[in-house]
Design an enzyme around this catalytic site. Sequence first.
Site, PDB file in Angstrom:
ATOM      1  N   LYS A 156       0.844  -1.209   0.000  1.00 15.55           N
ATOM      2  CA  LYS A 156       0.000   0.000   0.000  1.00 15.55           C
ATOM      3  C   LYS A 156       0.868   1.244   0.000  1.00 15.55           C
ATOM      4  CE  LYS A 156       0.821   1.569   4.363  1.00 15.55           C
ATOM      5  NZ  LYS A 156       1.508   2.824   4.642  1.00 15.55           N
ATOM      6  N   ASP A 206      -2.256  -1.416  10.082  1.00 14.96           N
ATOM      7  CA  ASP A 206      -2.427  -1.493   8.630  1.00 14.96           C
ATOM      8  C   ASP A 206      -2.959  -2.840   8.160  1.00 14.96           C
ATOM      9  OD1 ASP A 206      -1.455   1.074   8.308  1.00 14.96           O
ATOM     10  OD2 ASP A 206       0.591   0.429   7.876  1.00 14.96           O
ATOM     11  N   ALA A 218      10.292  -3.180   5.772  1.00 15.96           N
ATOM     12  CA  ALA A 218      10.339  -1.961   6.601  1.00 15.96           C
ATOM     13  C   ALA A 218      10.464  -0.723   5.718  1.00 15.96           C
ATOM     14  CB  ALA A 218      11.469  -2.026   7.633  1.00 15.96           C
TER      15      ALA A 218
HETATM   16  O1  C5P Z   1       0.197  -0.678  14.692  1.00 14.97           O
HETATM   17  P1  C5P Z   1       1.565  -0.799  14.152  1.00 14.97           P
HETATM   18  O2  C5P Z   1       2.254  -2.054  14.574  1.00 14.97           O
HETATM   19  O3  C5P Z   1       1.626  -0.561  12.683  1.00 14.97           O
HETATM   20  O4  C5P Z   1       2.376   0.416  14.797  1.00 14.97           O
HETATM   21  C1  C5P Z   1       3.717   0.371  15.198  1.00 14.97           C
HETATM   22  C2  C5P Z   1       3.999   1.562  16.114  1.00 14.97           C
HETATM   23  O5  C5P Z   1       3.937   2.785  15.356  1.00 14.97           O
HETATM   24  C3  C5P Z   1       3.033   1.766  17.252  1.00 14.97           C
HETATM   25  O6  C5P Z   1       3.380   1.008  18.373  1.00 14.97           O
HETATM   26  C4  C5P Z   1       3.143   3.261  17.530  1.00 14.97           C
HETATM   27  O7  C5P Z   1       4.303   3.551  18.272  1.00 14.97           O
HETATM   28  C5  C5P Z   1       3.356   3.828  16.143  1.00 14.97           C
HETATM   29  N1  C5P Z   1       2.072   4.244  15.534  1.00 14.97           N
HETATM   30  C6  C5P Z   1       1.455   5.411  15.992  1.00 14.97           C
HETATM   31  N2  C5P Z   1       0.273   5.803  15.437  1.00 14.97           N
HETATM   32  C7  C5P Z   1      -0.291   5.081  14.436  1.00 14.97           C
HETATM   33  C8  C5P Z   1       0.306   3.904  13.962  1.00 14.97           C
HETATM   34  C9  C5P Z   1       1.508   3.509  14.536  1.00 14.97           C
HETATM   35  O8  C5P Z   1       1.969   6.076  16.900  1.00 14.97           O
HETATM   36  N3  C5P Z   1      -1.441   5.505  13.914  1.00 14.97           N
END
Ligand code: C5P
Length: 302
Positions: free
Chosen positions: A16, A144, A104
Site C-alpha cells: 500500500k 495497517d 520496513a
Molecule cells: O500498529 P503498528 O504495529 O503498525 O504500529 C507500530 C507503532 O507505530 C506503534 O506502536 C506506535 O508507536 C506507532 N504508531 C502510531 N500511530 C499510528 C500507527 C503507529 O503512533 N497511527
Amino acid sequence: MDKGTPESVSAVAPAKINLVLRVGPPDASGYHPLTTVFQAVDIWDRVTVSSAHKDELTVVGAGDLSGVPLDYSNIVWRAVEALAERTGVRHPVGIQVEKNIPVAGGMAGGSADAAATLVAVNAHWDLGLDHQALREVARTLGSDVPFSLQGGLAIGTGRGDQLTPMTRTTPLHIVIVRSSGQLSTPEIYRRLDILREGRSWTLPRPDELGLAQLGHLGPRDVAHVAANDLGDAAVAAMPELAESLRAVTEAGALAALVSGSGPTIWGIARDRAHAEDITDRVVQKGYLAQATSATDRGTHLD
Ligand code: C5P
C-alpha cells in the site's frame, strides 16, 4: 486435519501507499490518530502454508531481507496464534513468505504478510471464518493489517484501522523508489512529535479534505491533494531521502512523496508510459525503481 485438507495453500496480499496521510497528536496510549487514504498497489507478497510436523518459517525474495525475523516474533506467527486463539484450532505449519514488497519500507509489507497468512491458514485449516471475522483478527495484529486484507482504495481513520472503502474510476500509475536502508515506524512517529513540539495540531476530518472524491480524480489533481505528515520526519531520519524525492520530481513526476513512514518514495505519473519513463530516468541515476499502478484487489487465495 481431515483427508480433504490440501497439502498447501497460497495467498497474496498487496503493498500500500498512503495517498494522503495526516497525523494528529498522540492519544494517551501514545498512538497517533490518522486521517488517511490507503491505496493498494500492484506489488504482492505471497504466503504459502503447508502441513508440517513442526512449525517452520522460510522467507525468500530478491530484496534486502535482513529486517525480517525468522523466529516467533515474525508477524506471520502472531497471525497464526491469533487465529488459533479465536478458533481453538492449532496445527504445526510450514510457512513460506515470498517478499516482493520492500521490507520496513513504509508500504505495509509486514501487514501484507499477516493478512495473507490469515487468508491462507483460514483456508488450509478449513476454519470457515468470514471476511468480517478475519478483519477483527487483523485489527489485533497492527494498524495497517485490516487495510492489507481489504485492499483497493479506502479512507482510514482512528489508527488507520477504521476503513471506509471507496471506488476508483480513474487509473493511477506511480513509480516506487526503494531505499537501501529501513526505517522504524514508531521511531518516525516519535520524530514527528519532536518536530511538532511546542505547536498545537488538530487532525482534519476526511470531509474537510474532500477525500471522498479521490478515486475519481485525474493524476494532476491527485498530485495536488497528496500529502504525508510523516515525510519531514522520515527525511530527518534519513537525509538522503531529500535527494531521492528531488530525483523523482526532476524525472518528471507530478509529485513525489515518502510512502507511509518511509523510506520508500513514490511518485505520481500521468499514465503508464510516463511511469515507465520516470522509472528509466531514476534507474539511470542509480536508484532502484519500478513502475506500478493502483489495484482494486485485496488479499486473496492464489
Ligand atoms: O500498529 P503498528 O504495529 O503498525 O504500529 C507500530 C507503532 O507505530 C506503534 O506502536 C506506535 O508507536 C506507532 N504508531 C502510531 N500511530 C499510528 C500507527 C503507529 O503512533 N497511527
